[in-house]
Design an enzyme around this catalytic site. Structure first.
Site, PDB file in Angstrom:
ATOM      1  N   ARG A  41      42.454  99.029  38.759  1.00 28.81           N
ATOM      2  CA  ARG A  41      41.602  97.896  39.124  1.00 28.81           C
ATOM      3  C   ARG A  41      41.580  97.762  40.639  1.00 28.81           C
ATOM      4  O   ARG A  41      42.565  97.371  41.260  1.00 28.81           O
ATOM      5  CB  ARG A  41      42.128  96.600  38.494  1.00 28.81           C
ATOM      6  CG  ARG A  41      42.376  96.695  37.007  1.00 28.81           C
ATOM      7  CD  ARG A  41      42.560  95.348  36.383  1.00 28.81           C
ATOM      8  NE  ARG A  41      41.274  94.745  36.174  1.00 28.81           N
ATOM      9  CZ  ARG A  41      40.446  95.051  35.175  1.00 28.81           C
ATOM     10  NH1 ARG A  41      40.782  95.961  34.281  1.00 28.81           N
ATOM     11  NH2 ARG A  41      39.285  94.459  35.067  1.00 28.81           N
ATOM     12  N   TYR A  83      54.095  96.886  52.972  1.00 28.96           N
ATOM     13  CA  TYR A  83      53.054  96.108  53.665  1.00 28.96           C
ATOM     14  C   TYR A  83      52.357  97.011  54.665  1.00 28.96           C
ATOM     15  O   TYR A  83      53.018  97.751  55.395  1.00 28.96           O
ATOM     16  CB  TYR A  83      53.680  94.922  54.414  1.00 28.96           C
ATOM     17  CG  TYR A  83      53.333  93.605  53.767  1.00 28.96           C
ATOM     18  CD1 TYR A  83      51.997  93.253  53.574  1.00 28.96           C
ATOM     19  CD2 TYR A  83      54.316  92.724  53.348  1.00 28.96           C
ATOM     20  CE1 TYR A  83      51.671  92.055  52.960  1.00 28.96           C
ATOM     21  CE2 TYR A  83      53.994  91.524  52.741  1.00 28.96           C
ATOM     22  CZ  TYR A  83      52.666  91.193  52.555  1.00 28.96           C
ATOM     23  OH  TYR A  83      52.339  90.017  51.947  1.00 28.96           O
ATOM     24  N   ASP A 110      25.295  97.892  44.177  1.00 33.12           N
ATOM     25  CA  ASP A 110      26.565  97.613  43.502  1.00 33.12           C
ATOM     26  C   ASP A 110      26.579  98.468  42.248  1.00 33.12           C
ATOM     27  O   ASP A 110      25.937  98.138  41.247  1.00 33.12           O
ATOM     28  CB  ASP A 110      26.641  96.115  43.156  1.00 33.12           C
ATOM     29  CG  ASP A 110      27.919  95.755  42.418  1.00 33.12           C
ATOM     30  OD1 ASP A 110      28.593  96.667  41.910  1.00 33.12           O
ATOM     31  OD2 ASP A 110      28.227  94.557  42.342  1.00 33.12           O
ATOM     32  N   GLU A 124      49.017  95.989  56.554  1.00 30.56           N
ATOM     33  CA  GLU A 124      47.780  95.435  57.114  1.00 30.56           C
ATOM     34  C   GLU A 124      47.226  96.349  58.195  1.00 30.56           C
ATOM     35  O   GLU A 124      47.988  96.849  59.033  1.00 30.56           O
ATOM     36  CB  GLU A 124      48.026  94.056  57.751  1.00 30.56           C
ATOM     37  CG  GLU A 124      47.824  92.928  56.773  1.00 30.56           C
ATOM     38  CD  GLU A 124      49.112  92.235  56.450  1.00 30.56           C
ATOM     39  OE1 GLU A 124      50.144  92.935  56.374  1.00 30.56           O
ATOM     40  OE2 GLU A 124      49.087  91.000  56.277  1.00 30.56           O
ATOM     41  N   LYS A 162      35.943 101.098  36.043  1.00 33.59           N
ATOM     42  CA  LYS A 162      34.981 101.119  34.918  1.00 33.59           C
ATOM     43  C   LYS A 162      34.716 102.581  34.554  1.00 33.59           C
ATOM     44  O   LYS A 162      35.661 103.271  34.154  1.00 33.59           O
ATOM     45  CB  LYS A 162      33.729 100.335  35.309  1.00 33.59           C
ATOM     46  CG  LYS A 162      34.054  98.849  35.605  1.00 33.59           C
ATOM     47  CD  LYS A 162      32.822  98.022  35.846  1.00 33.59           C
ATOM     48  CE  LYS A 162      33.165  96.552  35.973  1.00 33.59           C
ATOM     49  NZ  LYS A 162      33.337  96.097  37.369  1.00 33.59           N
ATOM     50  N   THR A 221      33.563  98.989  41.839  1.00 34.39           N
ATOM     51  CA  THR A 221      34.939  98.862  41.383  1.00 34.39           C
ATOM     52  C   THR A 221      35.382 100.264  40.982  1.00 34.39           C
ATOM     53  O   THR A 221      34.564 101.183  40.859  1.00 34.39           O
ATOM     54  CB  THR A 221      35.053  97.918  40.167  1.00 34.39           C
ATOM     55  OG1 THR A 221      34.059  98.273  39.226  1.00 34.39           O
ATOM     56  CG2 THR A 221      34.902  96.474  40.570  1.00 34.39           C
TER      57      THR A 221
HETATM   58  N1  DSN Z   1      33.392  91.561  34.945  1.00 32.55           N
HETATM   59  C1  DSN Z   1      32.621  92.779  35.131  1.00 32.55           C
HETATM   60  C2  DSN Z   1      31.988  93.220  33.870  1.00 32.55           C
HETATM   61  O1  DSN Z   1      32.578  93.045  32.833  1.00 32.55           O
HETATM   62  O2  DSN Z   1      30.892  93.770  33.911  1.00 32.55           O
HETATM   63  C3  DSN Z   1      31.658  92.658  36.212  1.00 32.55           C
HETATM   64  O3  DSN Z   1      32.341  92.350  37.372  1.00 32.55           O
END
Ligand code: DSN
Length: 444
Positions: free
Chosen positions: A234, A54, A199, A56, A228, A225
């Site tokens: 993730r 933990y 984004d 925080e 990707k 994120t």
């Molecule tokens: N769920 C994502 C995607 O597949 O593009 C976007 O957040």
């Protein structure tokens, strides 16, 4: 994989499910453009003892003891993020993209403020103001669109910004096939005094690898994120640029406070460690080649699909993804293409297309991309074969159409799924896909 030795002894049920998922990933063409295959090193960091802790707070300012090594790993992830993107500030704690974007709202807006983003059916993300997301519920959302050619309609965006004076504008999307116009959107945001947040979840790996222009000179805030094109675990990162600090010298502190204690509790330290590993990999010279190959593969695939008679939104791509417009067959046809391709071992997702005549649940398009298959080492010759398989499989769905009565749809789709699995073209493609995948193994 040998890292699962203990699990095989202690929990056969979960072990077998993981083995089945591994087999699925190995034997299918993973073409959902927001997915990828992380390295074994990233997997090991995710499975590390940091999951026990933990912490925080932030490095040097924690609410719990025992954070000496968590502090070091979080600082390492922050420093690598700053280096990879060329920004002065980064927060690596958001659990994923939606919480990261929520933190940006908390840091920059009050509930009820006007915000502006790209509409969901036009490729935008739920969190950019769509009506069913917190962003459209707690804020007054204004949505801009793309033109018939698939490019963002700046004239509309500027007109809406001047009329509604948003406090926060988003640039970036989940299903947009062109390069993002960061400079043009900055001109609009600056004209109305709005924060501009990029984004870049889909394209962050392309940006780091130099295969897509960077938003850094133009925007105040960047969210991404990490799982990707960046090819990490993730998770998510929020960054503040020099331009952001000039607009508001306390912006980075506001973002930190919005993430914790505003929105989250303890950070997922095992994810932070894995983000550090992924960023370390993305800073290697070979990642540049990877990023450029993703785009070369996407362009080759798009050209192949169009040559075989399929219609693409905006007639091509400049990044890692493309959208097949299936209205040439029937409205709402995405579900048939997705299911048929899945039966053939090609994983894609049904998706809305601009001006979709159907609904988000039964949209008229299919979204696909090349990040994961490029990680496997596939190149242009493989894209040509894959384009042929996709066209052949989609062709087999032509005789099916969504029934007019809503209550009949799910039964019809179920029957379709059973039928298409036995289709000889689909079965033949499935075997060819398996054979191709076996030549590009995962996790050796
Ligand atoms: N769920 C994502 C995607 O597949 O593009 C976007 O957040």
């Amino acid at each position: 994989m040998d890292i699962l030795k203990k699990l095989a002894e202690t929990d056969k049920e979960v072990f077998e499910l993981i083995q089945s998922e591994l087999k699925r990933e190995e034997e299918c063409l993973e073409m959902i453009p927001s997915e990828n295959f992380v390295s074994k090193a990233v997997l090991e960091a995710m499975g590390s003892v940091f999951t026990n802790k933990y912490s925080e707070g932030y490095p040097g300012k924690r609410y719990y003891g025992g954070n000496e090594f968590v502090d070091k790993v979080e600082n390492l992830a922050i420093e690598r993020a700053k280096k990879a993107f060329g920004v002065p500030r980064a927060n690596v704690q958001p659990y994923s993209g939606t919480p990261a974007n929520f933190a940006v709202y908390l840091a920059t807006c009050q509930p009820g403020d006007v915000i502006m983003g790209q509409a969901l059916p036009d490729g935008g993300h739920l969190t950019h103001g769509w009506k069913t997301s917190f962003s459209g519920i707690f804020y007054k959302a204004v949505q801009y669109h793309v033109k018939a050619d698939g490019y963002i309609d700046f004239e509309e965006a500027r007109k809406l910004a001047l009329e509604h004076r948003p406090k926060l504008i988003w640039v970036g999307a989940s299903a947009y096939v062109r390069q993002f116009p960061f400079k043009e959107m900055a001109e609009i945001a600056d004209e109305v005094g709005a924060y501009l947040a990029a984004d870049v979840a889909h394209i962050s790996g392309l940006i780091i690898g130099g295969a897509h222009p960077s938003p850094v000179p133009y925007v105040h805030i960047i969210t991404t994120t990490t799982h990707k094109t960046l090819r990490g675990p993730r998770g998510a990162i929020i960054m503040v640029t020099e331009k952001g600090l000039q607009k508001d010298p306390e912006l980075a502190e506001k973002i930190d406070k919005a993430v914790f204690p505003g929105l989250q509790g303890g950070p997922h330290d095992q994810t932070t460690a894995a983000i550090a590993v992924a960023l370390g990999e993305a800073l290697m010279p070979e990642f540049r080649e990877y990023a450029h190959q993703i785009v070369r593969n996407a362009k080759a695939l798009a050209a192949g699909l169009m040559e075989k008679g399929l219609k693409l939104v905006s007639s091509g791509t400049e990044n890692h993804l493309m959208l097949i417009d299936l209205t040439t067959i029937a409205k709402g046809h995405g579900v048939f293409a997705q299911e048929a391709l899945e039966a053939a071992g090609i994983t894609v997702n049904k998706n809305t297309i601009p001006l979709d005549p159907s609904s988000p649940f039964y949209p008229s398009g299919v979204r696909l991309g090349t990040p994961a298959i490029t990680t496997r080492g596939m190149k242009e010759p493989e894209m040509e074969r894959i384009a042929g398989w996709i066209a052949a499989v989609v062709n087999e769905t032509r005789k099916y159409a969504l029934p007019a009565g809503k209550t009949e749809i799910s039964g019809y789709v179920k029957k379709f799924k059973d039928e298409i699995k036995g289709n000889s073209v689909v079965k033949k493609v499935r075997e060819e896909v398996k054979e191709l995948c076996s030549r590009f193994p995962l996790y050796m």
